[in-house]
Write a protein that holds these residues in place. Sequence first.
Motif, PDB file in Angstrom:
ATOM      1  N   ASP A 334       2.717  -3.164   0.302  1.00 28.53           N
ATOM      2  CA  ASP A 334       1.463  -3.444  -0.401  1.00 28.53           C
ATOM      3  C   ASP A 334       0.314  -3.688   0.573  1.00 28.53           C
ATOM      4  OD1 ASP A 334       2.710  -3.147  -2.807  1.00 28.53           O
ATOM      5  OD2 ASP A 334       2.922  -5.292  -3.206  1.00 28.53           O
ATOM      6  N   SER A 335       0.593  -4.361   1.676  1.00 25.40           N
ATOM      7  CA  SER A 335      -0.461  -4.618   2.655  1.00 25.40           C
ATOM      8  C   SER A 335      -0.846  -3.334   3.396  1.00 25.40           C
ATOM      9  CB  SER A 335      -0.020  -5.692   3.654  1.00 25.40           C
ATOM     10  OG  SER A 335       0.048  -6.952   3.023  1.00 25.40           O
ATOM     11  N   ILE A 336       0.134  -2.482   3.656  1.00 25.77           N
ATOM     12  CA  ILE A 336      -0.184  -1.197   4.297  1.00 25.77           C
ATOM     13  C   ILE A 336      -1.050  -0.362   3.362  1.00 25.77           C
ATOM     14  CG2 ILE A 336       0.784   0.935   5.239  1.00 25.77           C
ATOM     15  CD1 ILE A 336       3.310  -0.646   5.935  1.00 25.77           C
ATOM     16  N   ARG A 337      -0.679  -0.346   2.101  1.00 28.50           N
ATOM     17  CA  ARG A 337      -1.466   0.408   1.126  1.00 28.50           C
ATOM     18  C   ARG A 337      -2.887  -0.141   1.033  1.00 28.50           C
ATOM     19  NH1 ARG A 337       1.740   0.019  -2.581  1.00 28.50           N
ATOM     20  NH2 ARG A 337       2.699   2.097  -2.600  1.00 28.50           N
ATOM     21  N   ALA A 338      -3.019  -1.466   1.040  1.00 29.29           N
ATOM     22  CA  ALA A 338      -4.347  -2.085   0.959  1.00 29.29           C
ATOM     23  C   ALA A 338      -5.192  -1.731   2.171  1.00 29.29           C
ATOM     24  CB  ALA A 338      -4.207  -3.596   0.839  1.00 29.29           C
ATOM     25  N   ALA A 339      -4.593  -1.725   3.361  1.00 28.40           N
ATOM     26  CA  ALA A 339      -5.328  -1.397   4.579  1.00 28.40           C
ATOM     27  C   ALA A 339      -5.785   0.051   4.596  1.00 28.40           C
ATOM     28  CB  ALA A 339      -4.460  -1.684   5.804  1.00 28.40           C
ATOM     29  N   LEU A 340      -5.014   0.924   3.958  1.00 31.14           N
ATOM     30  CA  LEU A 340      -5.344   2.347   3.960  1.00 31.14           C
ATOM     31  C   LEU A 340      -6.154   2.765   2.733  1.00 31.14           C
ATOM     32  CD1 LEU A 340      -1.995   3.835   5.311  1.00 31.14           C
ATOM     33  CD2 LEU A 340      -4.032   3.105   6.564  1.00 31.14           C
ATOM     34  N   ASN A 341      -6.192   1.898   1.738  1.00 27.13           N
ATOM     35  CA  ASN A 341      -7.006   2.135   0.542  1.00 27.13           C
ATOM     36  C   ASN A 341      -7.659   0.829   0.105  1.00 27.13           C
ATOM     37  OD1 ASN A 341      -6.533   5.078  -0.621  1.00 27.13           O
ATOM     38  ND2 ASN A 341      -4.562   4.356   0.161  1.00 27.13           N
ATOM     39  N   PRO A 342      -8.563   0.303   0.931  1.00 30.10           N
ATOM     40  CA  PRO A 342      -9.190  -0.987   0.613  1.00 30.10           C
ATOM     41  C   PRO A 342     -10.086  -0.888  -0.620  1.00 30.10           C
ATOM     42  CG  PRO A 342     -10.287   0.047   2.475  1.00 30.10           C
ATOM     43  CD  PRO A 342      -9.082   0.881   2.188  1.00 30.10           C
ATOM     44  N   ALA A 343     -10.339  -2.039  -1.214  1.00 27.60           N
ATOM     45  CA  ALA A 343     -11.257  -2.075  -2.355  1.00 27.60           C
ATOM     46  C   ALA A 343     -12.666  -1.710  -1.902  1.00 27.60           C
ATOM     47  CB  ALA A 343     -11.244  -3.468  -2.970  1.00 27.60           C
ATOM     48  N   GLN A 344     -13.462  -1.244  -2.831  1.00 35.22           N
ATOM     49  CA  GLN A 344     -14.870  -0.982  -2.546  1.00 35.22           C
ATOM     50  C   GLN A 344     -15.643  -2.272  -2.805  1.00 35.22           C
ATOM     51  OE1 GLN A 344     -16.119   1.969  -1.301  1.00 35.22           O
ATOM     52  NE2 GLN A 344     -13.958   2.580  -1.175  1.00 35.22           N
TER      53      GLN A 344
END
Length: 385
Positions: A334-344
Amino acid sequence: MWRNIASNFLSIAVVLLVVVVGVLAWGQRQYVGPGPLAEAICYKVPSGAKLWQVAEGLEEKGAVTSAYIFKVGADYEGRASGLKAGSYLIQPGTPMQEIMGIVAGSGRSTCGTEINYRIGVAATDVLVRELDAVTNRYVEKVKFDPAADAVPQDYLDIAEDADTRIRITLAEGVTSWQVVEALKRAEFLAGEVKEVPAEGYLMPDSYEIKRGASRAELLADMEERQRATIERLWAERAGDLPYDTPEAGLVMASIVEKETGVPEERPVVASVFVNRLRQGMKLQTDPTVIYGLTGGKSVLGRGLRQSELKKDNPYNTYVIEGLPPTPIANPGEDSIRAALNPAQSDYLFFVADGTGGHVFAKTLDEHNRNVAKWREIEAQKSDGG
Protein backbone atom coordinates in the motif's frame (compact mmCIF):
# COMPACT_ATOMS: atom_id res chain seq x y z
CA MET A 1 -41.57 -68.07 -27.64
CA TRP A 2 -38.13 -66.65 -28.42
CA ARG A 3 -39.83 -63.42 -29.38
CA ASN A 4 -41.46 -63.23 -25.93
CA ILE A 5 -38.17 -64.03 -24.18
CA ALA A 6 -36.38 -61.35 -26.18
CA SER A 7 -39.17 -58.88 -25.46
CA ASN A 8 -39.04 -59.65 -21.73
CA PHE A 9 -35.25 -59.39 -21.67
CA LEU A 10 -35.42 -56.04 -23.45
CA SER A 11 -38.00 -54.82 -20.96
CA ILE A 12 -35.84 -55.91 -18.02
CA ALA A 13 -32.79 -54.26 -19.60
CA VAL A 14 -34.69 -51.02 -20.04
CA VAL A 15 -35.87 -51.14 -16.43
CA LEU A 16 -32.32 -51.86 -15.23
CA LEU A 17 -30.99 -49.02 -17.37
CA VAL A 18 -33.56 -46.66 -15.90
CA VAL A 19 -32.64 -47.80 -12.41
CA VAL A 20 -28.90 -47.35 -13.10
CA VAL A 21 -29.45 -43.92 -14.59
CA GLY A 22 -31.60 -43.02 -11.61
CA VAL A 23 -28.98 -44.24 -9.14
CA LEU A 24 -26.26 -42.34 -10.98
CA ALA A 25 -28.37 -39.19 -11.00
CA TRP A 26 -29.09 -39.62 -7.29
CA GLY A 27 -25.40 -40.16 -6.55
CA GLN A 28 -24.46 -37.11 -8.60
CA ARG A 29 -26.98 -35.01 -6.65
CA GLN A 30 -25.55 -36.34 -3.40
CA TYR A 31 -22.03 -35.42 -4.53
CA VAL A 32 -22.75 -31.85 -5.62
CA GLY A 33 -25.66 -31.05 -3.31
CA PRO A 34 -25.49 -29.63 0.24
CA GLY A 35 -23.65 -31.89 2.66
CA PRO A 36 -24.91 -33.27 5.98
CA LEU A 37 -22.42 -31.49 8.23
CA ALA A 38 -24.28 -29.54 10.91
CA GLU A 39 -21.31 -27.91 12.66
CA ALA A 40 -17.94 -26.78 11.31
CA ILE A 41 -15.02 -29.17 11.81
CA CYS A 42 -11.26 -29.07 11.41
CA TYR A 43 -10.39 -32.15 9.37
CA LYS A 44 -6.83 -33.44 9.20
CA VAL A 45 -5.49 -35.23 6.13
CA PRO A 46 -2.37 -37.16 7.25
CA SER A 47 0.69 -37.31 5.04
CA GLY A 48 0.43 -40.30 2.69
CA ALA A 49 -3.29 -40.81 3.30
CA LYS A 50 -5.27 -42.74 0.68
CA LEU A 51 -8.54 -41.50 -0.76
CA TRP A 52 -10.58 -44.31 0.82
CA GLN A 53 -9.11 -43.45 4.25
CA VAL A 54 -10.05 -39.80 3.87
CA ALA A 55 -13.50 -40.72 2.57
CA GLU A 56 -14.20 -42.99 5.54
CA GLY A 57 -12.84 -40.39 7.95
CA LEU A 58 -15.14 -37.74 6.51
CA GLU A 59 -18.11 -40.10 6.78
CA GLU A 60 -17.27 -40.78 10.44
CA LYS A 61 -17.16 -37.02 11.09
CA GLY A 62 -20.54 -36.59 9.42
CA ALA A 63 -19.14 -34.42 6.65
CA VAL A 64 -20.27 -36.71 3.80
CA THR A 65 -23.32 -38.94 3.45
CA SER A 66 -21.41 -41.78 1.82
CA ALA A 67 -17.71 -42.55 1.66
CA TYR A 68 -18.40 -44.63 -1.46
CA ILE A 69 -20.10 -41.77 -3.32
CA PHE A 70 -17.33 -39.40 -2.24
CA LYS A 71 -14.66 -41.75 -3.61
CA VAL A 72 -16.56 -42.45 -6.86
CA GLY A 73 -17.11 -38.72 -7.43
CA ALA A 74 -13.43 -37.96 -6.82
CA ASP A 75 -12.40 -40.78 -9.17
CA TYR A 76 -14.76 -39.51 -11.87
CA GLU A 77 -13.32 -35.98 -11.59
CA GLY A 78 -9.73 -37.27 -11.71
CA ARG A 79 -8.90 -35.98 -8.24
CA ALA A 80 -8.28 -39.29 -6.50
CA SER A 81 -4.50 -38.85 -6.48
CA GLY A 82 -4.52 -35.15 -5.61
CA LEU A 83 -4.84 -35.26 -1.82
CA LYS A 84 -2.74 -32.73 0.11
CA ALA A 85 -1.71 -33.31 3.70
CA GLY A 86 -2.90 -30.63 6.07
CA SER A 87 -5.69 -29.48 8.39
CA TYR A 88 -8.73 -28.00 6.70
CA LEU A 89 -11.74 -26.08 7.94
CA ILE A 90 -14.98 -27.56 6.57
CA GLN A 91 -18.07 -25.45 7.02
CA PRO A 92 -21.60 -26.79 7.69
CA GLY A 93 -23.44 -28.00 4.60
CA THR A 94 -20.35 -28.08 2.38
CA PRO A 95 -21.02 -30.36 -0.64
CA MET A 96 -18.82 -33.41 -1.15
CA GLN A 97 -17.51 -31.94 -4.39
CA GLU A 98 -16.31 -28.81 -2.57
CA ILE A 99 -14.80 -30.88 0.23
CA MET A 100 -12.80 -32.79 -2.35
CA GLY A 101 -11.63 -29.46 -3.73
CA ILE A 102 -10.54 -28.42 -0.25
CA VAL A 103 -8.49 -31.54 0.54
CA ALA A 104 -6.98 -31.61 -2.95
CA GLY A 105 -6.44 -27.88 -3.30
CA SER A 106 -3.46 -25.70 -2.47
CA GLY A 107 -2.35 -27.83 0.49
CA ARG A 108 -2.37 -24.76 2.72
CA SER A 109 -3.88 -25.59 6.09
CA THR A 110 -6.82 -23.45 7.14
CA CYS A 111 -7.25 -24.64 10.73
CA GLY A 112 -5.47 -26.47 13.50
CA THR A 113 -2.55 -25.26 15.61
CA GLU A 114 -0.32 -22.52 14.26
CA ILE A 115 2.95 -20.94 15.36
CA ASN A 116 3.04 -17.32 14.20
CA TYR A 117 6.52 -15.80 14.50
CA ARG A 118 5.74 -12.08 14.28
CA ILE A 119 8.54 -9.69 13.43
CA GLY A 120 7.45 -6.18 14.34
CA VAL A 121 8.99 -2.73 14.34
CA ALA A 122 9.18 -2.43 18.11
CA ALA A 123 9.36 -6.10 19.09
CA THR A 124 9.23 -9.70 17.91
CA ASP A 125 7.03 -12.31 19.52
CA VAL A 126 5.94 -15.91 19.07
CA LEU A 127 2.23 -16.57 19.20
CA VAL A 128 0.84 -20.11 19.27
CA ARG A 129 -2.85 -20.29 18.57
CA GLU A 130 -5.48 -22.82 17.56
CA LEU A 131 -8.54 -22.25 15.40
CA ASP A 132 -11.81 -23.20 17.05
CA ALA A 133 -13.72 -24.61 14.08
CA VAL A 134 -17.13 -23.96 15.64
CA THR A 135 -16.61 -20.27 16.42
CA ASN A 136 -14.08 -19.75 13.59
CA ARG A 137 -11.90 -17.86 16.07
CA TYR A 138 -8.32 -18.44 17.12
CA VAL A 139 -7.63 -19.32 20.74
CA GLU A 140 -4.26 -18.18 22.11
CA LYS A 141 -2.29 -20.99 23.72
CA VAL A 142 1.28 -19.65 24.19
CA LYS A 143 2.93 -16.27 23.66
CA PHE A 144 6.51 -15.19 24.41
CA ASP A 145 9.38 -12.93 23.34
CA PRO A 146 12.11 -15.08 21.76
CA ALA A 147 14.75 -12.45 22.54
CA ALA A 148 13.95 -12.02 26.22
CA ASP A 149 11.98 -14.98 27.52
CA ALA A 150 12.96 -18.58 28.12
CA VAL A 151 11.31 -20.85 25.58
CA PRO A 152 8.20 -22.33 27.28
CA GLN A 153 7.89 -26.10 27.40
CA ASP A 154 4.32 -25.80 26.13
CA TYR A 155 5.71 -24.21 22.98
CA LEU A 156 8.32 -26.95 22.50
CA ASP A 157 5.66 -29.65 22.84
CA ILE A 158 3.51 -28.00 20.20
CA ALA A 159 6.41 -27.10 17.91
CA GLU A 160 7.61 -30.70 17.76
CA ASP A 161 4.25 -31.86 16.43
CA ALA A 162 4.66 -32.42 12.69
CA ASP A 163 1.10 -31.16 12.07
CA THR A 164 1.71 -27.75 13.62
CA ARG A 165 1.77 -25.02 10.99
CA ILE A 166 4.53 -22.41 11.13
CA ARG A 167 4.04 -18.89 9.84
CA ILE A 168 6.42 -15.94 9.80
CA THR A 169 4.80 -12.52 9.62
CA LEU A 170 6.72 -9.37 8.72
CA ALA A 171 5.13 -6.11 9.80
CA GLU A 172 5.22 -3.16 7.43
CA GLY A 173 8.07 -0.82 8.28
CA VAL A 174 10.53 -3.34 9.75
CA THR A 175 14.15 -2.94 8.67
CA SER A 176 16.17 -5.64 6.95
CA TRP A 177 18.53 -5.83 9.94
CA GLN A 178 15.58 -6.43 12.26
CA VAL A 179 14.30 -9.22 10.02
CA VAL A 180 17.67 -10.99 9.86
CA GLU A 181 18.25 -10.76 13.61
CA ALA A 182 14.77 -12.14 14.31
CA LEU A 183 15.22 -15.02 11.87
CA LYS A 184 18.50 -15.94 13.57
CA ARG A 185 16.52 -16.53 16.79
CA ALA A 186 13.87 -18.68 15.09
CA GLU A 187 14.72 -22.20 16.32
CA PHE A 188 12.66 -23.85 13.58
CA LEU A 189 14.83 -22.40 10.76
CA ALA A 190 18.16 -23.71 9.48
CA GLY A 191 21.28 -22.29 7.88
CA GLU A 192 23.20 -19.04 8.18
CA VAL A 193 22.59 -15.62 6.70
CA LYS A 194 25.77 -14.30 5.12
CA GLU A 195 24.64 -10.69 4.68
CA VAL A 196 21.70 -8.43 5.43
CA PRO A 197 19.53 -7.89 2.33
CA ALA A 198 19.32 -4.40 0.88
CA GLU A 199 17.02 -2.12 2.85
CA GLY A 200 13.50 -1.91 1.47
CA TYR A 201 13.64 -5.09 -0.61
CA LEU A 202 11.88 -7.53 1.75
CA MET A 203 8.12 -7.86 1.33
CA PRO A 204 6.13 -7.41 4.56
CA ASP A 205 3.78 -10.37 4.37
CA SER A 206 2.89 -13.70 5.94
CA TYR A 207 5.04 -16.69 4.98
CA GLU A 208 3.99 -20.27 5.72
CA ILE A 209 7.03 -22.51 6.00
CA LYS A 210 8.10 -25.99 7.05
CA ARG A 211 10.30 -26.76 10.05
CA GLY A 212 13.94 -26.78 8.98
CA ALA A 213 13.41 -24.28 6.16
CA SER A 214 16.49 -22.35 5.05
CA ARG A 215 16.86 -18.81 6.34
CA ALA A 216 18.66 -17.78 3.17
CA GLU A 217 15.95 -19.25 0.94
CA LEU A 218 13.22 -17.57 3.00
CA LEU A 219 14.94 -14.18 2.63
CA ALA A 220 15.32 -14.81 -1.10
CA ASP A 221 11.57 -15.45 -1.31
CA MET A 222 10.88 -12.19 0.54
CA GLU A 223 13.13 -10.33 -1.90
CA GLU A 224 11.55 -11.95 -4.93
CA ARG A 225 8.06 -10.97 -3.78
CA GLN A 226 9.09 -7.38 -3.06
CA ARG A 227 10.87 -6.91 -6.39
CA ALA A 228 7.87 -8.37 -8.25
CA THR A 229 5.57 -5.95 -6.40
CA ILE A 230 7.78 -2.97 -7.21
CA GLU A 231 7.98 -3.96 -10.88
CA ARG A 232 4.20 -4.36 -11.13
CA LEU A 233 3.36 -1.10 -9.37
CA TRP A 234 6.07 0.85 -11.20
CA ALA A 235 4.35 -0.06 -14.47
CA GLU A 236 1.12 1.47 -13.07
CA ARG A 237 2.70 4.66 -11.70
CA ALA A 238 1.48 8.20 -12.22
CA GLY A 239 3.08 10.00 -15.14
CA ASP A 240 4.35 13.14 -13.42
CA LEU A 241 6.43 11.87 -10.51
CA PRO A 242 9.54 13.81 -9.43
CA TYR A 243 11.58 10.59 -9.39
CA ASP A 244 12.30 8.46 -12.41
CA THR A 245 13.52 5.11 -11.07
CA PRO A 246 11.81 2.31 -9.13
CA GLU A 247 14.60 2.56 -6.55
CA ALA A 248 13.74 6.19 -5.81
CA GLY A 249 10.07 5.29 -5.65
CA LEU A 250 10.90 2.64 -3.06
CA VAL A 251 12.80 5.21 -0.97
CA MET A 252 9.71 7.41 -0.99
CA ALA A 253 7.50 4.44 -0.12
CA SER A 254 9.64 3.66 2.92
CA ILE A 255 9.29 7.24 4.17
CA VAL A 256 5.52 7.11 3.72
CA GLU A 257 5.45 3.79 5.59
CA LYS A 258 7.29 5.22 8.59
CA GLU A 259 5.28 8.44 8.67
CA THR A 260 1.79 6.98 9.00
CA GLY A 261 0.10 3.77 10.02
CA VAL A 262 -3.29 4.97 8.76
CA PRO A 263 -3.91 3.27 5.38
CA GLU A 264 -6.12 5.98 3.90
CA GLU A 265 -3.53 8.66 4.74
CA ARG A 266 -0.69 7.13 2.77
CA PRO A 267 -1.49 8.69 -0.63
CA VAL A 268 -1.97 12.10 1.05
CA VAL A 269 1.31 11.84 2.97
CA ALA A 270 3.02 10.86 -0.27
CA SER A 271 1.52 13.92 -1.96
CA VAL A 272 3.09 16.20 0.67
CA PHE A 273 6.58 14.87 -0.03
CA VAL A 274 6.01 14.87 -3.80
CA ASN A 275 4.87 18.50 -3.63
CA ARG A 276 7.97 19.38 -1.60
CA LEU A 277 10.27 17.74 -4.15
CA ARG A 278 8.55 19.58 -6.99
CA GLN A 279 9.06 22.91 -5.23
CA GLY A 280 12.66 22.22 -4.25
CA MET A 281 11.86 22.09 -0.53
CA LYS A 282 13.67 19.82 1.89
CA LEU A 283 11.62 16.83 2.95
CA GLN A 284 12.29 17.41 6.67
CA THR A 285 11.00 14.03 7.83
CA ASP A 286 12.06 12.67 11.23
CA PRO A 287 12.12 8.94 10.32
CA THR A 288 15.00 9.50 7.89
CA VAL A 289 16.99 11.29 10.58
CA ILE A 290 16.34 8.44 13.00
CA TYR A 291 17.52 5.90 10.43
CA GLY A 292 20.71 7.90 9.98
CA LEU A 293 21.32 7.62 13.73
CA THR A 294 20.38 3.96 14.26
CA GLY A 295 21.10 2.38 10.88
CA GLY A 296 17.81 0.55 11.30
CA LYS A 297 19.30 -1.54 14.10
CA SER A 298 17.23 -0.21 16.96
CA VAL A 299 14.24 1.91 17.91
CA LEU A 300 15.34 5.37 19.04
CA GLY A 301 12.75 5.49 21.82
CA ARG A 302 12.93 9.25 22.33
CA GLY A 303 12.45 12.50 20.53
CA LEU A 304 15.10 13.93 18.23
CA ARG A 305 17.47 16.55 19.61
CA GLN A 306 18.10 19.84 17.82
CA SER A 307 21.75 18.87 17.40
CA GLU A 308 20.67 15.69 15.61
CA LEU A 309 18.38 17.64 13.29
CA LYS A 310 21.35 19.81 12.30
CA LYS A 311 23.85 16.97 11.92
CA ASP A 312 25.06 16.50 8.37
CA ASN A 313 24.56 12.92 7.21
CA PRO A 314 23.07 11.36 4.04
CA TYR A 315 19.77 10.58 5.78
CA ASN A 316 19.16 13.93 7.45
CA THR A 317 16.44 15.40 5.24
CA TYR A 318 16.53 18.58 7.31
CA VAL A 319 19.97 19.16 5.79
CA ILE A 320 20.16 17.32 2.45
CA GLU A 321 18.21 18.11 -0.70
CA GLY A 322 15.85 15.50 -2.11
CA LEU A 323 15.62 11.86 -1.11
CA PRO A 324 18.05 9.95 1.13
CA PRO A 325 20.30 7.41 -0.64
CA THR A 326 18.36 4.25 0.31
CA PRO A 327 15.02 3.19 1.76
CA ILE A 328 14.77 3.48 5.55
CA ALA A 329 12.59 0.37 6.06
CA ASN A 330 10.71 -2.29 4.16
CA PRO A 331 7.46 -0.73 2.94
CA GLY A 332 4.29 -2.70 2.28
CA GLU A 333 2.42 -2.78 -1.00
CA ASP A 334 0.00 0.00 0.00
CA SER A 335 2.83 2.41 0.76
CA ILE A 336 4.59 1.57 -2.51
CA ARG A 337 1.36 2.18 -4.38
CA ALA A 338 0.86 5.49 -2.56
CA ALA A 339 4.39 6.65 -3.41
CA LEU A 340 3.88 5.81 -7.08
CA ASN A 341 0.32 7.14 -7.25
CA PRO A 342 0.10 9.94 -4.67
CA ALA A 343 -3.07 11.89 -4.07
CA GLN A 344 -3.56 15.16 -5.91
CA SER A 345 -3.21 17.87 -3.29
CA ASP A 346 -1.64 21.24 -2.50
CA TYR A 347 -0.48 20.15 0.95
CA LEU A 348 3.08 20.90 2.02
CA PHE A 349 2.88 20.14 5.76
CA PHE A 350 1.33 17.70 8.22
CA VAL A 351 1.43 17.06 11.95
CA ALA A 352 -0.11 14.53 14.32
CA ASP A 353 -3.72 15.20 15.29
CA GLY A 354 -3.78 13.28 18.57
CA THR A 355 -5.93 10.41 17.27
CA GLY A 356 -3.23 8.42 15.50
CA GLY A 357 -3.67 10.31 12.26
CA HIS A 358 -2.49 13.65 10.91
CA VAL A 359 -3.84 17.04 9.97
CA PHE A 360 -2.58 18.55 6.71
CA ALA A 361 -1.87 22.14 5.72
CA LYS A 362 -1.15 24.08 2.53
CA THR A 363 0.62 27.05 4.15
CA LEU A 364 3.18 27.49 6.90
CA ASP A 365 0.81 29.69 8.93
CA GLU A 366 -1.87 27.03 8.85
CA HIS A 367 0.69 24.40 9.76
CA ASN A 368 1.96 26.43 12.71
CA ARG A 369 -1.58 26.65 14.07
CA ASN A 370 -1.93 22.88 13.73
CA VAL A 371 1.39 22.38 15.52
CA ALA A 372 0.23 24.63 18.36
CA LYS A 373 -2.92 22.49 18.74
CA TRP A 374 -0.81 19.33 18.78
CA ARG A 375 1.41 20.75 21.51
CA GLU A 376 -1.67 21.53 23.57
CA ILE A 377 -2.77 17.91 23.18
CA GLU A 378 0.69 16.71 24.24
CA ALA A 379 0.65 19.01 27.25
CA GLN A 380 -2.76 17.68 28.33
CA LYS A 381 -1.53 14.12 28.00
CA SER A 382 1.58 14.83 30.08
CA ASP A 383 -0.62 16.42 32.76
CA GLY A 384 -2.82 13.36 32.81
CA GLY A 385 -5.75 15.14 31.15
